[in-house]
Design a protein around this motif. Sequence first.
Motif, mmCIF file in Angstrom:
data_model
loop_
_atom_site.group_PDB
_atom_site.id
_atom_site.type_symbol
_atom_site.label_atom_id
_atom_site.label_comp_id
_atom_site.label_asym_id
_atom_site.label_seq_id
_atom_site.Cartn_x
_atom_site.Cartn_y
_atom_site.Cartn_z
ATOM 1 N N GLY A 1 10.867 0.939 20.448
ATOM 2 C CA GLY A 1 9.880 0.981 19.374
ATOM 3 C C GLY A 1 9.406 2.394 19.100
ATOM 4 O O GLY A 1 9.039 2.735 17.968
ATOM 5 N N GLY A 2 9.422 3.235 20.137
ATOM 6 C CA GLY A 2 9.095 4.643 19.945
ATOM 7 C C GLY A 2 10.176 5.345 19.142
ATOM 8 O O GLY A 2 9.892 6.176 18.269
ATOM 9 N N LEU A 3 11.428 4.997 19.426
ATOM 10 C CA LEU A 3 12.534 5.535 18.645
ATOM 11 C C LEU A 3 12.443 5.042 17.203
ATOM 12 O O LEU A 3 12.653 5.801 16.257
ATOM 13 N N ALA A 4 12.100 3.758 17.044
ATOM 14 C CA ALA A 4 11.928 3.206 15.697
ATOM 15 C C ALA A 4 10.828 3.945 14.943
ATOM 16 O O ALA A 4 10.938 4.171 13.732
ATOM 17 N N THR A 5 9.786 4.343 15.646
ATOM 18 C CA THR A 5 8.704 5.099 15.025
ATOM 19 C C THR A 5 9.214 6.420 14.464
ATOM 20 O O THR A 5 8.886 6.810 13.340
ATOM 21 N N ILE A 6 10.032 7.117 15.250
ATOM 22 C CA ILE A 6 10.579 8.401 14.805
ATOM 23 C C ILE A 6 11.519 8.208 13.614
ATOM 24 O O ILE A 6 11.413 8.905 12.600
ATOM 25 N N LEU A 7 12.421 7.235 13.728
ATOM 26 C CA LEU A 7 13.433 7.036 12.695
ATOM 27 C C LEU A 7 12.854 6.510 11.391
ATOM 28 O O LEU A 7 13.414 6.745 10.315
ATOM 29 N N ASN A 8 11.731 5.786 11.469
ATOM 30 C CA ASN A 8 11.140 5.170 10.278
ATOM 31 C C ASN A 8 9.835 5.816 9.840
ATOM 32 O O ASN A 8 9.161 5.294 8.952
ATOM 33 N N CYS A 9 9.489 6.944 10.443
ATOM 34 C CA CYS A 9 8.186 7.566 10.188
ATOM 35 C C CYS A 9 8.003 7.917 8.703
ATOM 36 O O CYS A 9 7.012 7.521 8.076
ATOM 37 N N ASP A 10 8.935 8.635 8.134
ATOM 38 C CA ASP A 10 8.818 9.023 6.730
ATOM 39 C C ASP A 10 8.925 7.811 5.801
ATOM 40 O O ASP A 10 8.277 7.760 4.752
ATOM 41 N N LYS A 11 9.750 6.839 6.178
ATOM 42 C CA LYS A 11 9.870 5.624 5.381
ATOM 43 C C LYS A 11 8.529 4.890 5.344
ATOM 44 O O LYS A 11 8.101 4.399 4.292
ATOM 45 N N PHE A 12 7.874 4.812 6.504
ATOM 46 C CA PHE A 12 6.554 4.186 6.586
ATOM 47 C C PHE A 12 5.571 4.894 5.660
ATOM 48 O O PHE A 12 4.828 4.255 4.913
ATOM 49 N N LYS A 13 5.590 6.212 5.686
ATOM 50 C CA LYS A 13 4.711 6.996 4.823
ATOM 51 C C LYS A 13 4.969 6.688 3.349
ATOM 52 O O LYS A 13 4.033 6.538 2.554
ATOM 53 N N SER A 14 6.239 6.551 2.984
ATOM 54 C CA SER A 14 6.590 6.317 1.584
ATOM 55 C C SER A 14 6.164 4.940 1.093
ATOM 56 O O SER A 14 6.059 4.718 -0.123
ATOM 57 N N LEU A 15 5.923 4.016 2.014
ATOM 58 C CA LEU A 15 5.545 2.652 1.644
ATOM 59 C C LEU A 15 4.039 2.469 1.538
ATOM 60 O O LEU A 15 3.571 1.383 1.205
ATOM 61 N N LEU A 16 3.281 3.524 1.801
ATOM 62 C CA LEU A 16 1.826 3.470 1.754
ATOM 63 C C LEU A 16 1.312 4.179 0.511
ATOM 64 O O LEU A 16 2.047 4.945 -0.126
ATOM 65 N N PRO A 17 0.050 3.944 0.151
ATOM 66 C CA PRO A 17 -0.512 4.665 -1.000
ATOM 67 C C PRO A 17 -0.355 6.172 -0.824
ATOM 68 O O PRO A 17 -0.476 6.691 0.287
ATOM 69 N N GLU A 18 -0.092 6.868 -1.896
ATOM 70 C CA GLU A 18 0.148 8.306 -1.824
ATOM 71 C C GLU A 18 -1.041 9.059 -1.250
ATOM 72 O O GLU A 18 -0.888 10.105 -0.612
ATOM 73 N N SER A 19 -2.235 8.514 -1.455
ATOM 74 C CA SER A 19 -3.451 9.184 -0.988
ATOM 75 C C SER A 19 -3.755 8.927 0.488
ATOM 76 O O SER A 19 -4.620 9.583 1.073
ATOM 77 N N ALA A 20 -3.050 7.996 1.109
ATOM 78 C CA ALA A 20 -3.333 7.636 2.505
ATOM 79 C C ALA A 20 -2.926 8.749 3.462
ATOM 80 O O ALA A 20 -1.911 9.419 3.264
ATOM 81 N N ARG A 21 -3.728 8.936 4.498
ATOM 82 C CA ARG A 21 -3.374 9.866 5.571
ATOM 83 C C ARG A 21 -2.564 9.098 6.602
ATOM 84 O O ARG A 21 -3.044 8.124 7.169
ATOM 85 N N VAL A 22 -1.335 9.551 6.854
ATOM 86 C CA VAL A 22 -0.404 8.806 7.704
ATOM 87 C C VAL A 22 0.099 9.694 8.833
ATOM 88 O O VAL A 22 0.444 10.860 8.617
ATOM 89 N N LYS A 23 0.144 9.121 10.029
ATOM 90 C CA LYS A 23 0.690 9.828 11.186
ATOM 91 C C LYS A 23 1.496 8.847 12.025
ATOM 92 O O LYS A 23 1.311 7.633 11.940
ATOM 93 N N CYS A 24 2.399 9.375 12.861
ATOM 94 C CA CYS A 24 3.250 8.550 13.712
ATOM 95 C C CYS A 24 3.123 9.011 15.164
ATOM 96 O O CYS A 24 3.045 10.218 15.428
ATOM 97 N N VAL A 25 3.116 8.053 16.088
ATOM 98 C CA VAL A 25 3.007 8.353 17.519
ATOM 99 C C VAL A 25 4.126 7.615 18.254
ATOM 100 O O VAL A 25 4.118 6.389 18.331
ATOM 101 N N ALA A 26 5.096 8.354 18.767
ATOM 102 C CA ALA A 26 6.224 7.765 19.488
ATOM 103 C C ALA A 26 5.987 7.882 20.990
ATOM 104 O O ALA A 26 5.898 8.983 21.530
#
Length: 217
Positions: free
Chosen positions: A84-109
């Motif tokens: 799941g940590g690897l999934a976080t890294i591989l999907n981090c930018d994808k996750f960001k793109s699926l959220l409102p543009e104004s949202a503050r997004v971070k990933c923790v692997a």
Amino acid sequence: MNQQGFFGGILHNTSKENPEFHNWNRVRVKYCDGASFTGDVEQVNPETKLYFRGARIFKAIMEDLWNKGMKNAENAILTGTSAGGLATILNCDKFKSLLPESARVKCVANAGFFIDGKTINGTSHIQEMYQEIVNLHGSAKNLPLACTSAMEPSLCFFPQNVVSYVQTPLFIINSVYDSWQINNTLVPSYLDPQHAWKDCINNISSCTSSQLIIIRG
């Protein structure tokens, strides 16, 4: 930090145990696809009758959460442990793109930085394993394009080759000593028929001086 401790803290619902996130909306997604949510194969595997569609699962989950209120998110964190940590890294930018543009997004692997290391015989066992996974799951098209444009897709399953392309703020938690990686990357079982590494893999204090030198290398 073990998996239970990590998730017990960040998912806890009291301010004493989890002062930063206790009042956030928290969703725990069970890992179920075998390729860190990157698979996408139309055909059902004829031998195992399994479906390899982790990327579709990830997309469906995000769409469901969007409709349940994620479309109003102001802050969001994607996190996971091990695969799941690897999934976080591989999907981090994808996750960001699926959220409102104004949202503050971070990933923790957490414990997901699997290295492209050699075995004690100098072979690339883990590299071969990852290539089989990427081929079986049809993962190439769901790995970060900036990485797959620069190298063979299965190499983009290794965080060391991907993190430089991740645009979203990414934080990595990883133990210096990782028994899974010692057992699967450095000393796969077929290279240790006499079980000379068994005690070392299970407990670092049981490693011989020569084993420690190899591990540290």
